[in-house]
Each structure stands twice: as C-alpha cells, then as structure tokens.
Design a protein around this motif. Structure first.
Motif, PDB file in Angstrom:
ATOM      1  N   LEU A  79       0.901  -1.099  -0.093  1.00 58.96           N
ATOM      2  CA  LEU A  79      -0.083  -0.067   0.015  1.00 58.96           C
ATOM      3  C   LEU A  79       0.776   1.342   0.058  1.00 58.96           C
ATOM      4  N   VAL A  80       1.876   1.416   0.710  1.00 57.83           N
ATOM      5  CA  VAL A  80       2.564   2.493   0.993  1.00 57.83           C
ATOM      6  C   VAL A  80       3.546   2.644  -0.374  1.00 57.83           C
ATOM      7  N   ALA A  81       3.942   1.651  -1.004  1.00 58.51           N
ATOM      8  CA  ALA A  81       4.648   1.713  -2.312  1.00 58.51           C
ATOM      9  C   ALA A  81       3.609   2.338  -3.354  1.00 58.51           C
ATOM     10  N   ALA A  82       2.442   1.756  -3.478  1.00 56.74           N
ATOM     11  CA  ALA A  82       1.213   2.453  -4.330  1.00 56.74           C
ATOM     12  C   ALA A  82       1.007   3.962  -3.917  1.00 56.74           C
ATOM     13  N   TRP A  83       0.880   4.156  -2.741  1.00 55.50           N
ATOM     14  CA  TRP A  83       0.668   5.588  -2.345  1.00 55.50           C
ATOM     15  C   TRP A  83       1.883   6.590  -2.748  1.00 55.50           C
ATOM     16  N   ALA A  84       3.007   6.146  -2.733  1.00 55.15           N
ATOM     17  CA  ALA A  84       4.164   6.772  -2.996  1.00 55.15           C
ATOM     18  C   ALA A  84       4.266   7.258  -4.592  1.00 55.15           C
ATOM     19  N   ALA A  85       3.815   5.913  -5.285  1.00 55.95           N
ATOM     20  CA  ALA A  85       3.960   6.108  -6.738  1.00 55.95           C
ATOM     21  C   ALA A  85       2.605   6.649  -7.375  1.00 55.95           C
ATOM     22  N   THR A  86       1.541   6.613  -6.583  1.00 55.78           N
ATOM     23  CA  THR A  86       0.342   7.221  -7.545  1.00 55.78           C
ATOM     24  C   THR A  86       0.578   8.455  -8.217  1.00 55.78           C
ATOM     25  N   THR A  87       0.095   8.975  -9.387  1.00 55.45           N
ATOM     26  CA  THR A  87      -0.097  10.018  -9.891  1.00 55.45           C
ATOM     27  C   THR A  87      -1.725  10.560  -9.953  1.00 55.45           C
ATOM     28  N   ARG A  88      -2.426   9.924  -9.281  1.00 55.95           N
ATOM     29  CA  ARG A  88      -3.818  10.384  -9.237  1.00 55.95           C
ATOM     30  C   ARG A  88      -3.810  11.304  -7.931  1.00 55.95           C
ATOM     31  N   ARG A  89      -4.842  12.188  -7.795  1.00 57.95           N
ATOM     32  CA  ARG A  89      -5.073  13.170  -6.654  1.00 57.95           C
ATOM     33  C   ARG A  89      -5.938  12.165  -5.521  1.00 57.95           C
ATOM     34  N   VAL A  90      -5.173  12.194  -4.445  1.00 62.47           N
ATOM     35  CA  VAL A  90      -5.730  11.327  -3.456  1.00 62.47           C
ATOM     36  C   VAL A  90      -5.669  11.813  -2.316  1.00 62.47           C
ATOM     37  N   VAL A  91      -6.918  11.700  -1.417  1.00 72.41           N
ATOM     38  CA  VAL A  91      -6.843  12.207  -0.089  1.00 72.41           C
ATOM     39  C   VAL A  91      -7.304  11.021   0.653  1.00 72.41           C
ATOM     40  N   ALA A  92      -6.612  10.770   1.911  1.00 76.86           N
ATOM     41  CA  ALA A  92      -6.929   9.639   2.808  1.00 76.86           C
ATOM     42  C   ALA A  92      -7.217   9.936   4.215  1.00 76.86           C
ATOM     43  N   VAL A  93      -8.283   9.490   4.780  1.00 77.25           N
ATOM     44  CA  VAL A  93      -8.632   9.750   6.262  1.00 77.25           C
ATOM     45  C   VAL A  93      -7.847   8.478   7.216  1.00 77.25           C
ATOM     46  N   SER A  94      -7.440   9.073   8.093  1.00 71.76           N
ATOM     47  CA  SER A  94      -6.851   7.781   9.160  1.00 71.76           C
ATOM     48  C   SER A  94      -6.892   8.306  10.539  1.00 71.76           C
ATOM     49  N   ASN A  95      -7.252   7.284  11.361  1.00 74.54           N
ATOM     50  CA  ASN A  95      -7.361   7.711  12.737  1.00 74.54           C
ATOM     51  C   ASN A  95      -6.286   7.762  13.449  1.00 74.54           C
ATOM     52  N   GLU A  96      -5.870   8.665  14.320  1.00 72.24           N
ATOM     53  CA  GLU A  96      -5.066   8.574  15.462  1.00 72.24           C
ATOM     54  C   GLU A  96      -5.319   8.044  16.626  1.00 72.24           C
ATOM     55  N   VAL A  97      -4.940   6.844  17.085  1.00 66.90           N
ATOM     56  CA  VAL A  97      -5.436   6.076  18.008  1.00 66.90           C
ATOM     57  C   VAL A  97      -4.305   5.819  19.180  1.00 66.90           C
ATOM     58  N   GLY A  98      -3.081   6.392  19.037  1.00 66.74           N
ATOM     59  CA  GLY A  98      -2.182   6.221  19.984  1.00 66.74           C
ATOM     60  C   GLY A  98      -2.000   7.080  21.295  1.00 66.74           C
ATOM     61  N   GLN A  99      -3.231   7.932  21.448  1.00 67.51           N
ATOM     62  CA  GLN A  99      -3.033   9.015  22.302  1.00 67.51           C
ATOM     63  C   GLN A  99      -3.891   8.671  23.610  1.00 67.51           C
ATOM     64  N   GLY A 100      -4.611   7.518  23.436  1.00 72.16           N
ATOM     65  CA  GLY A 100      -5.503   7.399  24.464  1.00 72.16           C
ATOM     66  C   GLY A 100      -4.772   6.289  25.550  1.00 72.16           C
ATOM     67  N   VAL A 101      -5.713   5.805  26.400  1.00 72.47           N
ATOM     68  CA  VAL A 101      -5.252   4.747  27.451  1.00 72.47           C
ATOM     69  C   VAL A 101      -4.531   3.465  26.618  1.00 72.47           C
ATOM     70  N   VAL A 102      -3.592   2.930  27.233  1.00 69.33           N
ATOM     71  CA  VAL A 102      -3.240   1.452  26.476  1.00 69.33           C
ATOM     72  C   VAL A 102      -4.167   0.637  26.697  1.00 69.33           C
ATOM     73  N   PRO A 103      -4.579   0.197  25.503  1.00 68.07           N
ATOM     74  CA  PRO A 103      -5.585  -1.029  25.323  1.00 68.07           C
ATOM     75  C   PRO A 103      -5.227  -2.234  26.582  1.00 68.07           C
ATOM     76  N   GLU A 104      -6.285  -3.007  26.856  1.00 71.28           N
ATOM     77  CA  GLU A 104      -6.018  -4.164  27.861  1.00 71.28           C
ATOM     78  C   GLU A 104      -5.645  -5.378  27.112  1.00 71.28           C
ATOM     79  N   GLY A 105      -6.101  -5.577  25.791  1.00 73.89           N
ATOM     80  CA  GLY A 105      -5.644  -6.995  25.316  1.00 73.89           C
ATOM     81  C   GLY A 105      -4.577  -7.072  24.297  1.00 73.89           C
ATOM     82  N   SER A 106      -3.616  -7.663  24.090  1.00 70.78           N
ATOM     83  CA  SER A 106      -2.567  -7.718  23.205  1.00 70.78           C
ATOM     84  C   SER A 106      -2.895  -7.522  21.680  1.00 70.78           C
ATOM     85  N   GLY A 107      -3.910  -8.027  21.181  1.00 71.18           N
ATOM     86  CA  GLY A 107      -4.533  -7.860  19.867  1.00 71.18           C
ATOM     87  C   GLY A 107      -4.663  -6.325  19.750  1.00 71.18           C
ATOM     88  N   SER A 108      -5.680  -5.633  20.680  1.00 68.88           N
ATOM     89  CA  SER A 108      -5.673  -4.318  20.456  1.00 68.88           C
ATOM     90  C   SER A 108      -4.656  -3.402  20.657  1.00 68.88           C
TER      91      SER A 108
END
Length: 454
Positions: free
Chosen positions: A393-422
């Motif tokens: 994905l990162v390689a395709a993003w870096a190589a694209t010539t198409r105008r693209v806007v992506a939304v993403s969540n910042e999830v690292g500023q809250g409490v540490v999740p309890e489960g290892s998967g989270s």
C-alpha cells in the motif's frame, strides 16, 4: 488589467461593530476591517458603490476621480449609494455613466440635478454595453431585492472585457448561479473572478447568497464550462462574520484554488504564479475530530470524486447503518462510491480524485483477513503477511499520480488497550500512519474541528 479591492465585506462589514463572536473578535485583534463590497477596475470602472465605498477608498489611498463608469448590481443599501452620485456632481463635471437594473436607475435619478453630467442607463440580463473600449455583458443573478417594480427581482452580475482583452466576472450578490448565467460564460476563460461567499459555515441561512458549501460548487460549475481555467484568479468577496477568521478561511479556499484578500489589495488579472496542488493528502485525527469533513471539503470543487469506502457492510447493525447513511447523504450527488479494500489497485488507476475513508478500517479488515488479532496467528506468519500488505500500500501511495486524499485515525493518544490484539492494532496503526505520512507532501491534523497543517 488592475483591480483594487475597496471593500470585501458583506452588508454589516467584518468584523461587525456590534458583535463579539469569535470570528469578529479574531479579526478585530488582527486589525482587519472589511468594508462593504466594491472594486475599482483600471481606476476607471467602479463595481458597486456602497455607502462605505468613498470613505473606504479615501482611507486606502484610492482615488475615484478617474471613474467614468459605475456598475451597480442592485438597489440593496450595501451596494447602492445614490447620494454618492450627488456628492460627485458637486465637484466633478466630467461625464459619468451609471448602469444598473431599472429600479437602481429610477432611484438614482431623484438624487441628481438636471444639469449633472451623469448618464443613467437601465440594464437587464442579456444586455451588452460598450463604454470607452470596455464591453459590459449583463448576467442574471440569483438574488432577491424585494425592491423591484411590481415585485420583480432586479439584481444582475457583470462580465467585463477590458480594452486590452482581459476579462473579469463580478458576481455579488447571488446564490447558486442561474443556469442561464453559467451558459452565458461558457468558454470565457476569465482572468479574474470576484465571487461572493457571504455565509461561511452557516449553512441554514436560507438566503440567496453563497457559503462554504455552495461556493466550491459554483467553481466546479464554472470550470466545467471553461469559464474558470487553470490561469483564472478567483477571489472571494462579500464576506461576513459567519466565516472562520481569515487565516482559516484562506487555508480552506486555497484547496479550491481561490483566495481571500484584504481591503485595498491590488489584483492583477494577468496570469499569476501557479500554486502547486498536492497529489497526496493524509488527514489524521481522533474520533469526531472533523477529519472526514476536512477531507470531503478539500475536494468539494472537483468535477468528480471517487469515494473509496473501506468499512464492512453495515449488515443489521442499526447504529452503523445510520453512520453510513449520514456519510452518504453528505457527499455530492456527482461523486461515485466504491466499496473495496483494493487501495493498491485504485491508486494505480487514472481517474477522478480519490477519497479513501479510511485507512483505519482498511487495517482492521486486513488484520481480520490474516487473523492478526490472535497472538499465535500473529507469531505464525500473520505479522509478515500484514506488513507485506502495508508495504504494498505504501509503495502504491508513493507512486500514484492520481489526486488522492486519505483519512486515518490517530489511536495512540488514549489509554493503553487491555488486550494484546488491541495493543497490536494500535501499534500497527501508528506504523501505517507514519509510513504513509513519510511519503506524503500534505499531512493535516484535525482536533476539535480545527485543522493544523503538519
């Protein structure tokens, strides 16, 4: 062609003298004052003459002595000052021509002595007037004065061509442009467009004016008929305190190829230095931070947009169904929606601007696909499979010539999740955001509905 902006404000100016809202307070603190909208073309043609125009021009060091033509859009008191015509006749004998709808001409006549060297000419949409080498085409506005004879609406816009061939569209006051007006300017390739943007973020005003939702739509319509091209300079005018403070307004308008300028600014209709449009934009933020709104707003003037939704189908989850519906209702009707995880494929295709909402749900589904939430599956190859997908994905993003806007969540500023998967998901989300941001020229951070360029 040279245009001086004498006023860029709406009827009550900005800041509004009796108001202490956040927008007015910020503008006041910055020392910015916007008088009622008016502009001077080549020191000869005055576009609207409001009650505040003469003194505003004087304070800005702008002389009106050379004006030979005044174009009035309508009779509303923030655009039309018949007393100014009388004051001019007291000190100048040079001929002056005044154009405007019939009710403007009728009202102006009451203020002028018979011997005044002023020619009043009533115009209506479809008329063309020649004056000292200038060609003035009169266009229909979408505005109601309530002052017209027999209750008729009498408000117009102007399309001007200078003696040297430059072309200007003066479009205030108006709501969404009438179809006849858009048709009339097909192929105009304007050098300069002065377009009203009265109500900013207030979308429930119910008036025949533009706001930050309808303004970019008019740009899209004008671009579709080549009235606005890559070389056209677009300036927003007739601004009120319903807009965000000037720095934020400037940031938003820049995404649509438009500008906001201070009173007194000189605008040259000749080709301006191009402002490069980013290819890739990453919009980050927490839940309800305004990131999706910002992403959608950036592309509001685009002729077409492919909205790439990465979430699971809502199924029978009523709350999720409602969330999806609200997102869909917010999108313009001319956008298309694709529900897919194939971000790599879409980034590799040519086409309309691409809006990806969002990378967080994409990562969630990719982790599901590799069972990467489970510790044993992760240790048994899930980590390598997930990171291979991310790298692709990162390689395709870096190589694209198409105008693209992506939304993403910042999830690292809250409490540490309890489960290892989270906790694993939180870590991988941070790594994905950092990897995408590292190959992105325009990264924005949203918090509390405000946007910071990173």
């Amino acid at each position: 062609m040279s245009v001086r902006l004498i006023g860029t404000g709406a009827a009550d100016g900005w800041p509004t003298p009796f108001c202490t809202c956040a927008s007015c307070t910020a503008e006041r603190a910055a020392g910015r004052v916007r008088a009622q909208a008016s502009a001077l073309l080549d020191e000869r043609v005055l576009l609207d003459c409001a009650p505040s125009t003469p003194l505003a021009a004087e304070r800005l060091g702008i002389s009106l002595a050379g004006v030979t033509l005044i174009l009035h859009t309508h009779q509303h008191s923030d655009h039309f000052s018949p007393a100014t015509l009388m004051y001019r006749s007291w000190v100048r004998e040079e001929p002056l021509t005044v154009l405007g709808p019939p009710d403007v001409v009728e009202a102006a006549g009451h203020w002028l002595a018979p011997e005044a060297a002023v020619t009043l000419r009533a115009v209506q949409p479809g008329d063309t007037v020649e004056h000292e080498g200038y060609t003035v085409r009169v266009l229909e506005a979408h505005h109601r004065t309530g002052l017209g004879r027999d209750g008729a609406t009498e408000c117009v816009l102007y399309d001007l061509t200078t003696p040297s061939g430059e072309r200007l569209l003066y479009a205030t006051d108006t709501g969404p442009l009438p179809a006849a007006t858009v048709s009339a300017v097909t192929g105009a390739d304007f050098d300069l467009v002065l377009l009203e943007e009265s109500f900013g973020d207030r979308l429930d005003h119910g008036t025949r004016h533009l706001d930050l939702a309808t303004f970019p739509e008019q740009l899209r319509r004008l671009r579709a008929v080549a009235a606005i091209t890559e070389r056209t300079e677009v300036v927003a005018t007739h601004l009120s305190h319903h807009n965000p403070p000037t720095p934020e307004l400037s940031r938003r308008l820049a995404d649509w190829g438009a500008r906001v300028l201070d009173d007194g600014a000189t605008v040259l209709g000749e080709a301006q230095p191009a402002v490069p449009t980013p290819i890739r934009t990453l919009v980050l933020g927490g839940a309800r931070s305004g990131k999706s709104v910002e992403a959608e707003r950036m592309l509001a003037d685009a002729a077409g947009v492919t909205y790439l939704a990465t979430s699971y189908p809502p199924g029978d989850d009523g709350e999720w169904v409602e969330r999806v519906r609200l997102h869909q209702d917010r999108r313009p009707a001319h956008w298309s929606t694709v529900e897919s995880l194939d971000l790599v494929g879409e980034l590799g295709r040519d086409g309309d601007p691409l809006l990806i909402d969002c990378l967080t749900l994409w990562l969630t589904r990719v982790m599901d696909r590799h069972d990467a939430w489970d510790d044993a599956a992760w240790a048994g190859g899930g980590d390598a499979a997930l990171r291979a997908d991310v790298a692709e994905l990162v390689a395709a993003w870096a190589a694209t010539t198409r105008r693209v806007v992506a939304v993403s969540n910042e999830v690292g500023q809250g409490v540490v999740p309890e489960g290892s998967g989270s906790r694993r998901f939180r870590d991988e989300m941070g790594r994905l955001n950092a990897a995408i941001a590292a190959v992105t020229e325009d990264v924005r951070w949203c918090v509390a509905g405000k946007v910071q360029n990173l």
